[in-house]
Write a protein that holds these residues in place. Structure first.
Motif, short mmCIF file in Angstrom:
data_model
loop_
_atom_site.label_atom_id
_atom_site.label_comp_id
_atom_site.label_asym_id
_atom_site.label_seq_id
_atom_site.Cartn_x
_atom_site.Cartn_y
_atom_site.Cartn_z
N ARG A 38 0.84 -1.19 0.00
CA ARG A 38 0.00 0.00 0.00
C ARG A 38 0.88 1.25 0.00
NH1 ARG A 38 -2.74 -0.95 5.97
NH2 ARG A 38 -0.89 -0.46 7.25
N VAL A 48 2.30 -5.26 2.87
CA VAL A 48 1.42 -5.69 3.95
C VAL A 48 1.25 -7.19 4.01
CG1 VAL A 48 0.15 -3.52 4.06
CG2 VAL A 48 -0.69 -5.34 2.60
N SER A 63 1.72 -4.53 11.16
CA SER A 63 0.62 -3.58 11.22
C SER A 63 -0.73 -4.19 10.84
CB SER A 63 0.91 -2.38 10.31
OG SER A 63 1.12 -2.81 8.98
N VAL A 64 -0.73 -5.33 10.17
CA VAL A 64 -1.99 -5.92 9.72
C VAL A 64 -2.20 -7.34 10.23
CG1 VAL A 64 -1.86 -4.52 7.64
CG2 VAL A 64 -1.12 -6.91 7.55
N PHE A 68 -5.76 -8.99 8.52
CA PHE A 68 -5.78 -9.23 7.08
C PHE A 68 -5.46 -10.70 6.81
CE2 PHE A 68 -4.56 -4.69 5.43
CZ PHE A 68 -5.57 -4.15 6.21
N MET A 83 -9.62 -7.94 4.34
CA MET A 83 -9.21 -6.95 5.33
C MET A 83 -10.36 -6.75 6.32
SD MET A 83 -7.25 -4.22 2.88
CE MET A 83 -8.77 -3.56 2.22
N LEU A 86 -10.91 -2.80 9.93
CA LEU A 86 -10.14 -1.75 9.27
C LEU A 86 -10.04 -0.51 10.16
CD1 LEU A 86 -11.44 -2.30 5.67
CD2 LEU A 86 -9.04 -2.23 6.32
N LYS A 87 -8.91 0.16 10.02
CA LYS A 87 -8.62 1.35 10.79
C LYS A 87 -8.36 2.52 9.84
CE LYS A 87 -6.12 -1.48 14.18
NZ LYS A 87 -4.82 -1.68 14.88
N GLU A 89 -5.91 4.36 9.62
CA GLU A 89 -4.52 4.31 9.15
C GLU A 89 -4.30 3.26 8.06
OE1 GLU A 89 -5.57 4.14 12.33
OE2 GLU A 89 -4.31 2.76 13.53
N ASP A 90 -5.31 2.46 7.77
CA ASP A 90 -5.22 1.54 6.63
C ASP A 90 -5.56 2.23 5.31
OD1 ASP A 90 -6.71 -0.96 8.73
OD2 ASP A 90 -4.59 -0.81 8.17
N TYR A 94 -3.97 0.42 -2.59
CA TYR A 94 -3.45 -0.93 -2.44
C TYR A 94 -3.12 -1.50 -3.81
CZ TYR A 94 -4.59 -1.09 2.49
OH TYR A 94 -4.62 -0.84 3.85
#
Length: 124
Positions: A38, A48, A63-64, A68, A83, A86-87, A89-90, A94
């Motif tokens: 990403r 990711v 981070s995932v 994910f 995914m 989800l946040k 910050e995601d 992609y």
């Protein structure tokens, strides 16, 4: 000709889910591992997840991890990225790329093939 085409992005609220697809053509599943990475403006590319062409092993960035899931449907020549949770910050574009997986946080993009990307936006 090697091609990778991403789809499935969109706008989702925090805590929601999306499934991205990467349709591949021009190569067999054994030729390349597939990386999801990403990118956001002003930031470096972040790998990711990766699925290995040799044995199907999967790798996830810290981070995932736990949110994910990468998978592949060899009959459809498609790799997916599910995914969840989800946040904000995601939020990013992609992309999927042909490459190599070495560890959860180290992927190689040596072949120079990747798709145009699909936008994922997570609202808070």
């Amino acid at each position: 000709e090697v091609q990778l085409v991403e789809s499935g992005g969109g706008l989702v609220q925090a805590g929601g889910s999306l499934r991205l697809s990467c349709a591949t053509s021009g190569f067999t599943k054994d030729d390349y591992s597939i990386i999801w990475f990403r990118q956001t403006p002003g930031k470096e590319r972040e790998g990711v997840s990766c699925i290995s062409s040799s044995d199907g092993s999967t790798y996830y960035a810290d981070s995932v991890k736990g949110r994910f899931t990468i998978s592949s449907d060899n009959a459809k020549h498609t790799v997916y990225l599910q995914m969840n949770i989800l946040k904000p910050e995601d939020t990013a574009v992609y992309h999927c790329a042909a490459g190599s997986c070495y560890s959860d946080n180290y992927y190689s993009y040596e072949y120079g093939y990747w798709g145009q990307g699909t936008q994922v936006t997570v609202s808070s």
